[in-house]
Scaffold this active site. Structure first.
Site, PDB file in Angstrom:
ATOM      1  CB  SER A 140     -54.687 -49.054   7.019  1.00 51.39           C
ATOM      2  OG  SER A 140     -54.295 -48.270   5.895  1.00 51.39           O
ATOM      3  CE1 TYR A 153     -57.312 -44.949   9.398  1.00 54.67           C
ATOM      4  CE2 TYR A 153     -55.515 -45.112   7.815  1.00 54.67           C
ATOM      5  CZ  TYR A 153     -56.739 -45.539   8.285  1.00 54.67           C
ATOM      6  OH  TYR A 153     -57.388 -46.571   7.644  1.00 54.67           O
TER       7      TYR A 153
END
Length: 262
Positions: A140, A153
């Site tokens: 990501s 995350y």
């Protein structure tokens, strides 16, 4: 006659994983689909078999559970037909770090990092010995953006990027391609599962558009594919700056600014 190779995809019941499954099936590959939701896997497998003629096996598994993870690892080690691993399974958490439970944080790290690296470790020796194959790790852009406020995350996705780059350096000379795919926000169920209302988010990319772009990078054998980045030179400049630091970091003594004044 060309032998059909097999692609194993984690997180394959919906979203990015399911779209990868469809795209690879239409490219003439057989599939092994891994996810927790058996009913969804069965429905997807039946549809793809009917529409594409691909052989599709399903492997229901919760990759945060050691026994389930071990079963997928064994499959990767022993099934020589599998030449591509799509390490897609992942999750996120809503809210600030201090509001997230320790158990939730641990499960997130287990899925986004431990499971991913164990699966790569299970398949890489066999691919290297064969001199062919590919490992695709879904990261990501949050992995290099702590400013986005998704601390755990983002940290797991920074791990995915670093791991992918390190594995590429090691495995590319042995004929194994490693790709890190770094999406920005994508319209998938990951948000709902984290308790985030997707309607409150802007600029979400369509999952089909994301995967198609990732596959362009795959075909080009890019090491890092960033579908939302329009100016590729900006990534090149960032990576060049990072590499430029390396000679400055190999020092026997601390920098002058850290030396105690006499």
């Amino acid at each position: 006659m060309t032998t059909r190779t097999t692609v194993l995809i984690t997180g394959a019941s919906t979203g990015i994983g399911a779209t990868y499954a469809e795209r690879f099936a239409r490219r003439g590959h057989d599939l092994v689909l891994v996810a927790r939701d058996k009913a969804r896997l069965e429905a997807l497998a039946a549809r793809l078999q009917k529409e594409t003629g691909a052989a599709v096996d399903i492997l229901p598994a919760d990759l945060t559970q050691p026994a389930d993870l071990a079963a997928v690892e064994t499959h990767l080690r022993e099934d020589a037909r599998i030449e591509t691993l799509i390490n897609n399974a992942g999750a996120t958490l809503s809210g600030p770090f201090i509001g997230q439970s320790t158990d939730d944080v641990a499960r997130l790290v287990a899925l986004n990092t431990t499971a991913l690296v164990r699966l790569a470790s299970a398949v890489a020796p066999r691919l290297a010995q064969a001199g062919k194959g590919a490992i695709v790790n879904i990261g990501s852009v949050v992995g290099f953006a702590p400013e986005f406020g998704m601390s755990v995350y983002g940290a797991t996705k920074a791990f995915v990027l670093f791991l992918s780059q390190g594995l590429s350096l090691e495995l590319a000379p042995k004929g194994v391609y490693v790709q890190a795919v770094l999406p920005a926000g994508t319209r998938t169920e990951i948000w709902e599962r984290a308790g985030i209302d997707v309607n409150t988010l802007s600029d979400l990319m369509d999952v089909g558009e994301l995967v198609d772009a990732a596959l362009v990078g795959f075909d080009r054998r890019e090491g890092v594919t960033i579908p939302p980045l329009h100016d590729a030179a900006r990534w090149d400049a960032l990576d060049a700056a990072r590499q430029g630091l390396l000679s400055d970091l190999r020092q026997a003594h601390v920098a002058e600014r850290y030396q105690t004044a006499s």
